[in-house]
Design a protein around this motif. Structure first.
Motif, mmCIF file in Angstrom:
data_model
loop_
_atom_site.group_PDB
_atom_site.id
_atom_site.type_symbol
_atom_site.label_atom_id
_atom_site.label_comp_id
_atom_site.label_asym_id
_atom_site.label_seq_id
_atom_site.Cartn_x
_atom_site.Cartn_y
_atom_site.Cartn_z
ATOM 1 N N PHE A 9 18.870 -19.441 8.601
ATOM 2 C CA PHE A 9 18.039 -20.344 9.382
ATOM 3 C C PHE A 9 17.632 -19.725 10.713
ATOM 4 N N GLU B 107 14.234 -31.762 2.747
ATOM 5 C CA GLU B 107 15.198 -31.600 3.834
ATOM 6 C C GLU B 107 16.503 -32.312 3.526
ATOM 7 N N PRO B 137 16.472 -23.697 15.126
ATOM 8 C CA PRO B 137 15.096 -24.086 14.792
ATOM 9 C C PRO B 137 14.690 -25.415 15.408
ATOM 10 N N TRP B 192 11.960 -25.867 7.400
ATOM 11 C CA TRP B 192 12.847 -24.923 8.074
ATOM 12 C C TRP B 192 13.366 -25.526 9.378
#
Lengths: 264, 323
Positions: A9, B107, B137, B192
């Motif tokens: 990630f 998700e 992120p 993401w």
């Protein structure tokens, strides 16, 4: 294994960070360069641009001032909602929440019209006022959640002992909801610090924050300045990353409106 | 003990602060409430209620910044009729719902799976750092992510496209300038950014499952599906629902990210509600129509909020009953 997931990630972020240490040629190299000679030139160039100092100071001044004001106001309000429970408490909490559920663009139209009419556009106080309003709803929800879990016995004892209302509110109860205050702060700073759309529409050159500068100053006569994009993104990210590292638990509390308070 | 005597003792034992003027002023309950709520109410009226009412008024008028006559003539429901009969609103609505549906679904699935992996990992070395990297992120400015993904997806310089080209006989593909792929690329970046959030919620949900019950299940040799159905699900359900709902609302609001990546294009293939609204307002400068558009969006958001609070309240009622 778990590290692997985390790093997966993190990869795109890592790529930005790596790019910020590359030369212009290396950033645009094809095939992309994974190993390169690191350079600080990108940062040096960034610091030389006048926009950087302006945007950086604006970001700090605007986000800190508005969040501090928002949290003070929210503490007042949530204390009233939690302790004195005036009529319409439920309704007011609903209204506050729905403000934040509305898509940004829908809020923006009326605010834009009003700011234009009042001449508040491109002013620091205009931006601060807006972001204060932007931060109030979640702060009230989070802090009220914490206040509700502090027993009213504390208030009663303090009042019986002659502490007075203000002393009870600030010296007895406030220290007990410190975690909630921190959670509200962390949560809101992430939003305000990264907010782009309103800053872009309501702010002008002088009150650009970093995300706005990131979008508007990208194009130079030689096309997109990717060094600028990379270094600016990194500078914008670092303060939040540090906060995240030290206040992980509080972030979770904020993200769930204070309904979840356990360690993860 | 006589009441007056009690007061007497209390007063003698406690340090008495002389009540100041401010103290007297706040002695009245209503006055105190008023002072505490005044700032919030002021902020709300000036920065929210007033502009919103203005907007509602505007939505029934013909008001454009570039029209020759700036009389803002009253035209009834014309703006709404125009919007609801034009393709662009329906296109934006369907784009938004597709975006929300697939985004939240993927998700949630990935987040839950990874959440189970991270469960019981409190002993892991450097867990705090790992989680910081994992959540990075979420705290990257969406506009920064958008800008950089634009570079990474670029067919000329992009690292992602380079990897694609390795599997595509060395040929990179057009992504953000393609009507077919741009939408899914935006969705990919959104996934993401926000999968870590669902992971976080899953961890919180799993954390709320009492350890004793899990141990009892092990003693009773419950199988995994049984354990999940009878122990984990009932305890973790609420937090997961909260997470999904929060994500749905947030996803519905997505703007900065897609704006930065494609500004709604190519054509209107990534024109989510917020962007459609923005285009009506600031490209065509028709503020009357934009107000009507904003009003429609506002109503959808209020509906979402109501559902959210309904679930939150039900949880409180359930808890109240069990106590």
């Amino acid at each position: 294994m778990l590290w692997l997931i985390s790093i997966l990630f993190f990869l795109p972020v890592l790529w930005i960070v790596l790019s910020s240490f590359k030369t212009k040629q290396d950033i645009l190299a094809w095939p992309p360069k994974f190993i390169f000679q690191p350079t600080l030139q990108g940062f040096v160039d960034l610091f030389k641009r006048p926009i950087f100092i302006t945007a950086f100071t604006n970001s700090i001044v605007i986000s800190l001032t508005s969040i501090v004001i928002a949290i003070i106001i929210s503490y007042f309000a949530s204390y009233a909602f939690s302790r004195l429970q005036p009529k319409l408490t439920g309704f007011m909490m609903f209204i506050l929440l729905s403000i934040r559920m509305v898509p940004g663009a829908a809020t923006m139209i009326p605010v834009f019209m009003m700011y234009t009419a009042l001449g508040w556009k491109s002013t620091h106080y205009g931006m601060i006022l807006f972001y204060t309003m932007f931060s109030i709803p979640f702060s009230v929800w989070i802090i009220k959640g914490f206040l509700d879990s502090v027993s009213t016995k504390f208030d009663e004892t303090a009042l019986v002992n002659g502490a007075g209302r203000l002393n009870t509110m600030f010296k007895v109860i406030l220290p007990q909801v410190k975690a909630g205050i921190v959670a509200a702060f962390i949560f809101n700073i992430i939003f305000v610090w990264n907010e782009f759309l309103f800053g872009f529409i309501l702010g002008g050159n002088k009150v650009q924050t970093m995300p706005v500068a990131l979008a508007t100053e990208t194009y130079t006569s030689a096309g997109v300045d990717w060094n600028y994009v990379a270094t600016m993104s990194v500078i914008n990210l670092v303060p939040l990353l540090i906060l995240l590292f030290f206040f992980q638990k509080h972030l979770l509390v904020g993200m769930t409106f204070g309904t979840v308070r356990d360690e993860i | 003990m006589r009441p007056d005597l009690l007061t007497h003792t209390v007063q003698n034992n406690m340090p008495i602060r002389k009540a100041g003027k401010l103290q007297d002023f706040f002695a009245d309950n209503n006055r105190f409430i008023l002072v505490l709520l005044l700032p919030v109410v002021l902020f709300f009226l000036v920065l929210n209620a007033l502009p919103t009412m203005w907007m509602v008024g505007m939505s029934f008028r013909d008001y454009s910044l570039i029209s020759a006559t700036k009389t803002a003539e009253f035209i009834g429901l014309d703006n709404f009729v125009y919007l609801l009969s034009s393709n662009s609103v329906w296109n934006s609505l369907s784009k938004t719902f597709t975006f929300v549906f697939f985004g939240v679904l993927i998700e949630t699935v990935i987040g839950v799976l990874l959440g189970f992996l991270f469960w019981h990992s409190t002993e892991m070395t450097g867990r705090r750092l790992a989680l910081t990297l994992l959540f990075s992120p979420m705290i990257l400015a969406p506009i920064a992510a958008a800008n950089y993904f634009k570079l990474m997806l670029s067919p000329n310089f992009g690292v992602i496209n380079y990897i694609i080209s390795l599997f595509n006989n060395g040929k990179p593909i057009e992504i953000l300038s393609s009507v077919d792929y741009a939408f899914w690329a935006c969705l990919f970046v959104d996934i993401w950014m926000w999968t870590p959030f669902m992971l976080l919620m899953t961890l919180a949900a799993l954390g709320s499952v009492p350890k004793a019950e899990l141990e009892a299940a092990d003693v009773d040799r419950l199988t995994w599906p049984q354990k999940f159905k009878h122990i984990i699900l009932p305890h973790g359900k609420f937090i997961m629902m909260l997470g999904i709902l929060l994500r749905t609302i947030d996803s519905f609001k997505t703007m900065d990210l897609v704006w930065g990546m494609t500004t709604g294009g190519p054509g209107n293939s990534t024109e989510l509600l917020g962007i459609g609204l923005y285009r009506v307002a600031f490209s065509s400068l028709n503020l009357g129509r934009a107000s009507a558009y904003a009003l429609i969006t506002l109503l959808i958001a209020v509906a979402f909020t109501s559902i959210f609070l309904f679930i939150l309240n039900r949880k409180n009622i359930e808890e109240g009953l069990s106590k």
